[in-house]
Design an enzyme around this catalytic site. Structure first.
Site, mmCIF file in Angstrom:
data_model
loop_
_atom_site.group_PDB
_atom_site.id
_atom_site.type_symbol
_atom_site.label_atom_id
_atom_site.label_comp_id
_atom_site.label_asym_id
_atom_site.label_seq_id
_atom_site.Cartn_x
_atom_site.Cartn_y
_atom_site.Cartn_z
ATOM 1 N N LYS A 38 11.299 1.046 2.468
ATOM 2 C CA LYS A 38 10.370 -0.077 2.667
ATOM 3 C C LYS A 38 9.081 0.191 1.891
ATOM 4 C CE LYS A 38 8.439 2.167 6.692
ATOM 5 N NZ LYS A 38 8.642 2.448 8.120
ATOM 6 N N TYR A 274 -21.375 -0.507 -13.385
ATOM 7 C CA TYR A 274 -21.941 -1.622 -12.624
ATOM 8 C C TYR A 274 -22.846 -1.123 -11.502
ATOM 9 C CZ TYR A 274 -18.515 -4.909 -14.615
ATOM 10 O OH TYR A 274 -17.775 -5.703 -15.435
HETATM 11 C C1 LIG Z 1 8.752 3.709 8.456
HETATM 12 C C2 LIG Z 1 9.673 4.082 9.499
HETATM 13 C C3 LIG Z 1 10.210 5.376 9.551
HETATM 14 C C4 LIG Z 1 9.758 6.492 8.654
HETATM 15 O O1 LIG Z 1 8.565 7.078 9.150
HETATM 16 P P1 LIG Z 1 7.940 8.359 8.411
HETATM 17 O O2 LIG Z 1 6.810 8.773 9.274
HETATM 18 O O3 LIG Z 1 7.497 7.886 7.072
HETATM 19 O O4 LIG Z 1 9.015 9.360 8.319
HETATM 20 C C5 LIG Z 1 11.201 5.616 10.471
HETATM 21 N N1 LIG Z 1 11.617 4.660 11.328
HETATM 22 C C6 LIG Z 1 11.090 3.416 11.334
HETATM 23 C C7 LIG Z 1 11.583 2.414 12.312
HETATM 24 C C8 LIG Z 1 10.106 3.093 10.430
HETATM 25 O O5 LIG Z 1 9.601 1.858 10.438
#
Ligand SMILES: *Cc1c(COP(=O)(O)O)cnc(C)c1O
Length: 382
Positions: A38, A274
């Site tokens: 993701k 700036y």
């Molecule tokens: C993003 C996510 C993870 C991964 O978490 P990390 O801390 O990056 O390992 C695992 N499970 C779910 C449901 C997530 O949304």
């Protein structure tokens, strides 16, 4: 080498294989490894990561949205993909046609999905999220049971998995809240089992839990940040030592680079950038970098950050502009046009860790890397 790009991200395939290998070693036989891709694969590049993850050791991929799942499949990922976020009704036919697995949190979605699956003569694998104390997506008690039953009895839905997500493992070395969540998860599963519902794949562990607590592995783990070679937090590192577990020598997959596009002398008493926020107190040599906040070099790095050039630190002077940044190279010998500049990563003996980079503008590495812009080209290196 820059090639034609002003800035680029290097991805180490060796580091990715190494990190997934570490998780694999820590898992019991038969446990699956789901890698979340993701958030543009935590900024590493969704298509790039989807293409190589299975050959680097991932069994499953996890995404937030249907769109991400589509990009991953179109990039060539043929392994199971679980959509961890909400799927709109409009997207359900695509889910069925593509054989995606989905999380469902309400009966309206389950019913609609079942109807579409029936029309297409397909079956859809569903995962239910059990609420255990993080209080975002997820269900508990009666709501959980009702939905689980309707999925279980549907001919076109399969209750393949049940999962949960811990609230604070990476925030603390006191893991009592996580232990309570694990108990609630197990109680939820027992309740389902009493009603004859036994999902084949139970999963709970993100990176921190995967590294720290074997009892959270169940049939699948979901490490994200650490698959990419970054520690969830210092607390996780300390906890690992306290638990007496063997070390977990993660290797960062991502480096971010640019080049010097101009070097010039600026006399004492001149202002830089700036707002005239920096004034030279001596004659300096300034290098101009062709990146700015549009490119993800956060404006919060103004007069705060540093970059690596010729293996040495060059501090940012003045405000970060939309596409330009100025750094002081007075004390670095021989800086030249198109010298490679490291924004995140190693150069010589020096390293800018994603954690430090993020802390300079007041956030965490999760956010800093996941927000690296899509327009920056990702390139594989060894
Ligand atoms: C993003 C996510 C993870 C991964 O978490 P990390 O801390 O990056 O390992 C695992 N499970 C779910 C449901 C997530 O949304």
């Amino acid at each position: 080498m820059a090639g034609m790009d002003l800035t680029w991200i290097e991805l180490s395939k060796g580091a990715l294989e190494h990190n997934l290998g570490l998780f694999r070693e820590s898992m019991a036989e038969g446990v699956r490894l789901l890698v979340p891709i993701k958030a543009n694969a935590y900024g590493h590049g969704l298509a790039e990561m989807a293409r190589v993850m299975p050959s680097c050791g991932a069994d499953w991929l996890g995404v937030h949205s249907l769109q991400e799942a589509m990009i991953a499949q179109d990039a060539g990922a043929t392994c199971p993909i679980l959509v961890l976020g909400y799927v709109p009704f409009e997207g359900m036919e695509e889910v069925v046609r593509r054989g995606l697995r989905v999380m469902v949190t309400n009966w309206e979605s389950a019913e609609a999905l079942a109807r579409i699956a029936e029309a297409l003569d397909e079956r859809v694998a569903v995962h239910l999220k059990i609420e255990t104390g993080t209080n975002r997506q997820g269900l508990q008690g009666r709501d959980l049971l009702i939905l689980a039953r309707s999925i279980h009895t549907s001919k076109h839905l399969v209750l393949e998995g049940c999962y949960t997500h811990f609230a604070n493992i990476e925030d603390t070395t006191d893991h009592s809240y996580a232990k309570m969540q694990l108990e609630r998860f197990e109680r939820g599963l027992e309740m389902l089992e009493k009603h004859g519902i036994r999902p084949q794949i139970r999963h709970a562990a993100a990176s921190a839990a995967s590294m720290l607590f074997r009892e959270t592995h169940f049939e699948m783990i979901r490490p994200g940040i650490s698959a990419y070679g970054l520690w969830p937090s210092r607390e996780t590192y300390v906890s690992l030592l306290q638990e007496g577990r063997s070390s977990f020598p993660l290797r960062p997959v991502l480096s971010w680079k640019t080049v010097v596009t101009q070097v010039k002398e600026v006399v004492a008493g001149e202002y830089i950038g700036y707002g005239c926020t920096y004034r030279t107190t001596r004659g300096i040599r300034l290098a101009i970098l062709p990146i700015g906040y549009y490119d993800g070099y956060d404006r919060g790095l103004s007069n705060v950050g540093y970059v690596l050039i010729r293996g040495q630190r060059a501090p940012v002077r003045g405000r970060i502009c939309m596409n330009l940044t100025m750094v002081d190279v007075t004390d670095i010998g021989g800086v030249d046009l198109e010298d490679e500049v490291v924004l995140i990563g190693k150069q010589g003996e020096e390293e800018i860790k994603a954690e430090s980079f993020a802390s300079w503008f007041g956030t965490i590495h999760y956010e800093a890397v996941s927000r690296l812009p899509h327009h920056i080209r990702r390139r594989w290196v060894a």
